[in-house]
Design a protein around this motif. Structure first.
Motif, PDB file in Angstrom:
ATOM      1  N   ILE A 141       0.843  -1.196   0.000  1.00 40.25           N
ATOM      2  CA  ILE A 141       0.000   0.000   0.000  1.00 40.25           C
ATOM      3  C   ILE A 141       0.879   1.248   0.000  1.00 40.25           C
ATOM      4  O   ILE A 141       1.851   1.338   0.765  1.00 40.25           O
ATOM      5  N   PHE A 142       0.520   2.222  -0.820  1.00 34.27           N
ATOM      6  CA  PHE A 142       1.171   3.529  -0.818  1.00 34.27           C
ATOM      7  C   PHE A 142       0.138   4.589  -0.461  1.00 34.27           C
ATOM      8  O   PHE A 142      -0.988   4.568  -0.975  1.00 34.27           O
ATOM      9  N   GLY A 143       0.507   5.512   0.403  1.00 35.00           N
ATOM     10  CA  GLY A 143      -0.331   6.661   0.724  1.00 35.00           C
ATOM     11  C   GLY A 143       0.320   7.936   0.219  1.00 35.00           C
ATOM     12  O   GLY A 143       1.526   8.121   0.386  1.00 35.00           O
ATOM     13  N   ILE A 144      -0.454   8.808  -0.409  1.00 34.03           N
ATOM     14  CA  ILE A 144       0.066  10.061  -0.967  1.00 34.03           C
ATOM     15  C   ILE A 144      -0.797  11.205  -0.473  1.00 34.03           C
ATOM     16  O   ILE A 144      -2.033  11.163  -0.572  1.00 34.03           O
ATOM     17  N   ASP A 145      -0.152  12.240   0.058  1.00 33.87           N
ATOM     18  CA  ASP A 145      -0.892  13.400   0.560  1.00 33.87           C
ATOM     19  C   ASP A 145      -0.006  14.636   0.441  1.00 33.87           C
ATOM     20  O   ASP A 145       1.214  14.533   0.246  1.00 33.87           O
ATOM     21  N   GLY A 146      -0.616  15.797   0.554  1.00 33.84           N
ATOM     22  CA  GLY A 146       0.119  17.058   0.492  1.00 33.84           C
ATOM     23  C   GLY A 146      -0.513  18.096   1.384  1.00 33.84           C
ATOM     24  O   GLY A 146      -1.653  17.940   1.854  1.00 33.84           O
ATOM     25  N   SER A 147       0.219  19.186   1.635  1.00 29.03           N
ATOM     26  CA  SER A 147      -0.274  20.268   2.476  1.00 29.03           C
ATOM     27  C   SER A 147       0.286  21.582   1.953  1.00 29.03           C
ATOM     28  O   SER A 147       1.416  21.630   1.449  1.00 29.03           O
ATOM     29  N   MET A 148      -0.509  22.625   2.069  1.00 29.80           N
ATOM     30  CA  MET A 148      -0.092  23.952   1.610  1.00 29.80           C
ATOM     31  C   MET A 148      -0.451  24.980   2.668  1.00 29.80           C
ATOM     32  O   MET A 148      -1.553  24.949   3.235  1.00 29.80           O
ATOM     33  N   GLN A 149       0.482  25.864   2.980  1.00 27.29           N
ATOM     34  CA  GLN A 149       0.266  26.894   4.001  1.00 27.29           C
ATOM     35  C   GLN A 149       0.735  28.237   3.465  1.00 27.29           C
ATOM     36  O   GLN A 149       1.900  28.386   3.090  1.00 27.29           O
ATOM     37  N   VAL A 150      -0.169  29.213   3.395  1.00 30.12           N
ATOM     38  CA  VAL A 150       0.196  30.574   2.976  1.00 30.12           C
ATOM     39  C   VAL A 150       0.386  31.422   4.221  1.00 30.12           C
ATOM     40  O   VAL A 150      -0.504  31.503   5.074  1.00 30.12           O
ATOM     41  N   ASN A 151       1.546  32.048   4.333  1.00 24.53           N
ATOM     42  CA  ASN A 151       1.829  32.969   5.433  1.00 24.53           C
ATOM     43  C   ASN A 151       1.872  34.392   4.892  1.00 24.53           C
ATOM     44  O   ASN A 151       2.595  34.676   3.936  1.00 24.53           O
ATOM     45  N   GLN A 152       1.112  35.275   5.517  1.00 24.75           N
ATOM     46  CA  GLN A 152       0.960  36.632   5.003  1.00 24.75           C
ATOM     47  C   GLN A 152       1.003  37.642   6.131  1.00 24.75           C
ATOM     48  O   GLN A 152       0.417  37.422   7.203  1.00 24.75           O
ATOM     49  N   TYR A 153       1.725  38.744   5.898  1.00 27.89           N
ATOM     50  CA  TYR A 153       1.691  39.855   6.843  1.00 27.89           C
ATOM     51  C   TYR A 153       0.295  40.446   6.852  1.00 27.89           C
ATOM     52  O   TYR A 153      -0.324  40.641   5.802  1.00 27.89           O
ATOM     53  N   GLU A 154      -0.230  40.747   8.031  1.00 26.53           N
ATOM     54  CA  GLU A 154      -1.579  41.288   8.117  1.00 26.53           C
ATOM     55  C   GLU A 154      -1.628  42.765   7.760  1.00 26.53           C
ATOM     56  O   GLU A 154      -2.685  43.282   7.418  1.00 26.53           O
ATOM     57  N   LYS A 155      -0.493  43.435   7.838  1.00 30.03           N
ATOM     58  CA  LYS A 155      -0.451  44.864   7.512  1.00 30.03           C
ATOM     59  C   LYS A 155       0.198  45.069   6.140  1.00 30.03           C
ATOM     60  O   LYS A 155       0.975  44.239   5.686  1.00 30.03           O
ATOM     61  N   PRO A 156      -0.152  46.186   5.478  1.00 29.96           N
ATOM     62  CA  PRO A 156       0.494  46.479   4.196  1.00 29.96           C
ATOM     63  C   PRO A 156       2.008  46.486   4.340  1.00 29.96           C
ATOM     64  O   PRO A 156       2.514  46.892   5.398  1.00 29.96           O
ATOM     65  N   PRO A 157       2.741  46.005   3.330  1.00 28.28           N
ATOM     66  CA  PRO A 157       2.278  45.625   1.991  1.00 28.28           C
ATOM     67  C   PRO A 157       1.762  44.206   1.877  1.00 28.28           C
ATOM     68  O   PRO A 157       1.641  43.676   0.773  1.00 28.28           O
ATOM     69  N   GLN A 158       1.464  43.550   2.987  1.00 28.98           N
ATOM     70  CA  GLN A 158       0.871  42.217   2.990  1.00 28.98           C
ATOM     71  C   GLN A 158       1.696  41.219   2.174  1.00 28.98           C
ATOM     72  O   GLN A 158       1.205  40.588   1.239  1.00 28.98           O
TER      73      GLN A 158
END
Length: 437
Positions: A62-79
């Motif tokens: 058996i093979f299991g395949i998965d992924g994850s994505m995380q966006v990190n953003q400043y809350e203040k400009p220039p974001q």
């Protein structure tokens, strides 16, 4: 829409009594009453559930395949925004799975099992307001995608790039096939191509430099100095697919008999959307080629959220235990997607698997995708489905409803919320000095 708050003045508030005139209508009242009712709606549709034995010769590897994505953003400009992407491939066997407690797995047993069986990949994309010296965001992400898939060194060491070439050039067919023309990332004309087995080249129209990964079309949704979050999501989906077929390719080239005794369990549907669907036809052709040569490839994708999963919650109560239902194109469009049955068949260009609703018992029901796309799917058309369904009861997890253990374990490796934590990634992305390890 109300005015939003600014630096000097507060935002506009929406009226709290403006809806009173609307709810005087008897029709509106009945709609609100129906909306507030806790009773689920009656689904008047032909859900032809069929009882399945789920017995036979199961698949031992058996093979299991998965992924994850995380966006990190400043809350203040220039974001400023950057995206971390991680994918994982996990190899198990029936014996090791049988030793795991389905409800309370021993963390040390899991650690020992994963230490020798998991491969993972990680990369990062500068999405917005994160300049790279000497190049704009558009070209930086193009190069990052190429180098990430190439990935020299490490546990994968160029294997994923070899898989991309194996699919894109259909090397399994041994026909020295060049790439079909694709949109050039420089002149935007559909004249770009590469000769057989090449990773880099130049556009015949403008002379601009090309990467093999450009044929996937990431550049088609990027601006010169910014990119949407969907670029990172698309990369994650592409890399998950390439990881899956890296394992397939390895056994195809070394031992086809072992390949036909493997089950590849992918998190998410068996599909690639929009411009990224260029790999769908080669995948379909390979799977048919393998089946024709008596070396079937067993793959399932599991959908844990979305319209199909929501629909399963409405119809599973009418199904017997150990039964399946395969919706056709008309059912998917009209009943699940709530749109008219017009235009091309659902998934005609994007899917390399059909949807199957599965109910094992009152605690385990799921939405699966199994290779072999058809507008009018049939269980008998799916690729060696008996062995797949004989394996499913042996890889269940009791920790979550409808959970499959290979995906659960692969998620534990790939998850950016735990390994490492999203908070650590945020600290790393915002720190001005490199972290001390």
């Amino acid at each position: 829409m109300p005015y939003q708050s600014g630096s000097r003045l507060p935002g506009e508030r929406a009226s709290r009594i403006g809806h009173l005139e609307v709810v005087k209508s008897d029709l509106v009242k009945s709609i609100i009453q129906s909306f507030d009712s806790p009773e689920p709606p009656l689904v008047e549709s032909k859900t032809e559930w069929k009882v399945q034995s789920f017995s036979g010769n199961s698949l031992p590897i058996i093979f299991g395949i998965d992924g994850s994505m995380q966006v990190n953003q400043y809350e203040k400009p220039p974001q400023k925004a950057i995206a971390f992407v991680k994918t994982a491939l996990l190899r198990l066997d029936q014996y090791s799975i049988s030793q795991i407690d389905r409800e309370y797995p021993n963390p040390f047993a899991l650690r020992d099992m994963l230490s020798d069986s998991a491969l993972y990949h990680a990369t990062v994309f500068p999405l917005r307001h994160t300049p790279i010296p000497g190049m704009n965001t558009y070209d930086a992400i193009r190069q990052i995608i190429f180098e990430s898939i190439k990935e020299k060194g490490g546990s994968l060491d160029t294997e994923v790039m070899e898989t991309l070439k194996w699919l894109a050039y259909e090397k399994w067919a041994e026909n020295d096939k060049s790439l079909q023309p694709f949109e050039c990332p420089h002149c935007e004309e559909v004249v770009a191509s590469l000769n057989y087995n090449e990773e880099k080249g130049t556009c015949s129209g403008c002379g601009g430099s090309l990467f093999l990964t450009d044929m996937l079309g990431f550049h088609q949704e990027m601006a010169p100095d910014s990119a949407p979050d969907t670029v990172a999501t698309a990369y994650m989906n592409i890399h998950e697919t390439l990881l899956l077929f890296t394992a397939v390719r390895y056994y195809w080239e070394t031992n086809k008999k072992i390949l036909s005794n493997c089950l590849f369990v992918k998190d998410g549907p068996l599909m690639l959307r929009a411009q990224y669907s260029k790999l769908v036809d080669p995948i379909r052709r390979f799977l048919f080629f393998a089946q024709k040569n008596n070396f079937p490839v067993h793959i399932i994708g599991q959908e844990k959220t979305g319209r199909f999963m929501d629909h399963l919650q409405l119809i599973k109560k009418d199904a017997q235990e150990r039964s399946i239902f395969m919706p056709d194109n008309k059912y998917i469009k009209e009943i699940i997607k709530s749109r008219p049955n017009r235009g091309g068949p659902y998934g005609e260009k994007t899917n390399y698997g059909n949807k199957i609703f599965v109910k094992l018992d009152n605690y385990h029901s799921m939405v699966l995708n199994i290779p072999h796309y058809s507008e009018e799917p049939s269980y008998m058309d799916t690729l060696d489905a008996d062995r797949i369904f004989a394996t499913i009861p042996k890889i269940l997890s009791n920790r979550y409803e409808g959970a499959l253990l290979p995906i659960e374990l692969a998620h534990g490796v790939a998850s950016l919320s735990t390994y490492p934590s999203a908070k650590i990634l945020k600290i790393f992305s915002e720190s001005k000095e490199p972290p001390i390890i």
